[in-house]
Design an enzyme around this catalytic site. Structure first.
Site, PDB file in Angstrom:
ATOM      1  N   ASP A 169     -35.987   2.390  10.397  1.00 16.54           N
ATOM      2  CA  ASP A 169     -37.404   3.014  10.169  1.00 16.54           C
ATOM      3  C   ASP A 169     -37.800   3.614  11.532  1.00 16.54           C
ATOM      4  OD1 ASP A 169     -38.881   3.434   8.178  1.00 16.54           O
ATOM      5  OD2 ASP A 169     -39.586   1.319   7.943  1.00 16.54           O
ATOM      6  N   LYS A 173     -37.664   3.770  -2.929  1.00 15.39           N
ATOM      7  CA  LYS A 173     -36.632   3.597  -2.002  1.00 15.39           C
ATOM      8  C   LYS A 173     -35.313   3.027  -2.623  1.00 15.39           C
ATOM      9  CE  LYS A 173     -39.629   3.365   1.711  1.00 15.39           C
ATOM     10  NZ  LYS A 173     -40.699   2.701   2.767  1.00 15.39           N
ATOM     11  N   GLN A 205     -41.655  -3.181   4.789  1.00 11.80           N
ATOM     12  CA  GLN A 205     -42.777  -2.467   4.150  1.00 11.80           C
ATOM     13  C   GLN A 205     -44.107  -2.986   4.876  1.00 11.80           C
ATOM     14  OE1 GLN A 205     -42.157   0.477   2.184  1.00 11.80           O
ATOM     15  NE2 GLN A 205     -44.196   0.684   2.611  1.00 11.80           N
TER      16      GLN A 205
END
Ligand code: NAD
Length: 282
Positions: free
Chosen positions: A119, A52, A96
């Protein structure tokens, strides 16, 4: 069989974002900013985060990694999220997952300001998806929808079977397909006679986490197969679908790797750029 090439579609989208950032950054006064929180040493998570960061850099997004020790307390992690919520340079916050067991993931996700939840996991954004309102959409299912659009695979009026009902893939994907007028069936671990459902599908979406779960005999000739699975095996990364067995029956299919995975990252970048544009009135 047509290969739905996520690597190429992702590169195209990321290039578009890169040009958009280059055009708009002078007006914004700064490039988009993404905060990435990684707790502990999970090797797969570390790879995802590195990937990422690399993609952010290439696209012109500033990514700020917060690598925290595995024994960080819930209170300390919450404190970081709260400070990022009010950090003007940060447009998106990514936590994460999975987190170490002693931490409450859901509580942390709910603490992320919905306007920075790139997200798309915050209940407010999930609720808006359910209602068909604009909001950040979960990156993997949104990436799948973008890939289908790139290859002009229209789901309207089609029988779509989603195998898997997780909050990050199966459920939001089913809602996105519904919003594009598909007839959607969700299969899961308690589905009776899963094969009979899959065999009727015009579109099959496999998000199970079991190698070769979908086999050639389950695929209707001419169906489109989207393989979301990422499974680490002795033979390397494999999906949830038996590519060899399916390729002679399906009209189109995503490869693993190089299918859904790269699209997930592209959509994360897109959500971050969108947040930046909203926050900076661009
Ligand atoms: P999950 O474990 O949360 O959910 C798996 C789902 O599969 C569950 O809803 C369960 O009901 C269903 N399932 C399990 N066993 C089954 C069975 N025998 N029959 C029918 N259904 C069954 O997983 P997830 O987070 O949704 O991820 C699914 C897969 O997708 C994993 O391989 C994961 O690594 C991969 N994934 C890929 C990306 C990407 O970017 N490509 C992103 C997220 C997840």
């Amino acid at each position: 069989m047509l290969i739905l090439d996520g690597k190429a579609a992702s590169a195209k989208l990321r290039n578009r974002l890169k040009n958009e950032i280059a055009d708009l950054a002078p007006k914004a006064g700064r490039p988009p900013g993404l905060a990435v929180i990684l707790v502990g040493e999970d090797p797969a998570s570390a790879i995802y985060v590195r990937n990422k960061e690399k993609n952010c850099k290439e696209t012109g997004i500033i990514s700020k990694a917060h690598k925290l020790p595995a024994d960080i307390s819930q209170a300390e992690l919450e404190e970081l999220i709260i400070s990022l919520n009010s950090d003007d340079e940060i447009d998106g916050i990514l936590l994460q997952l999975p987190l170490p067991k002693h931490l409450d993931s859901q509580k942390c996700l709910e603490l992320i300001k919905p306007a920075k939840d790139v997200d798309g996991f915050h209940p407010e954004n999930v609720g808006k998806l359910t209602l068909g309102l604009p909001a950040f959409r979960s990156c993997t299912p949104a990436g799948i929808m973008a890939l289908l659009q790139e290859y002009q695979q229209d789901v309207s009026g089609k029988d779509c079977v989603v195998v898997g009902r997780s909050n990050i893939v199966g459920k939001p994907l089913a809602l996105m397909l519904l919003s594009r007028n598909a007839t959607v069936t969700i299969c899961h671990s308690r589905t009776a006679d899963l094969k009979s459902h899959v065999q009727k599908a015009d579109f099959i979406f496999a998000a199970v986490g079991i190698p070769a779960f979908i086999t050639g005999d389950m695929v209707k000739p001419g169906a489109v197969v989207v393989d979301v699975g990422i499974n680490r095996t002795d033979d390397g990364l494999v999906g949830d679908c038996d590519f060899q067995g399916i390729q002679h029956k399906a009209a189109a299919m995503t490869p693993v790797p190089g299918g859904v995975g790269p699209m997930t990252i592209a959509l994360l970048l897109k959500n971050t750029v969108n947040s930046w544009k909203i926050r900076k009135n661009l």
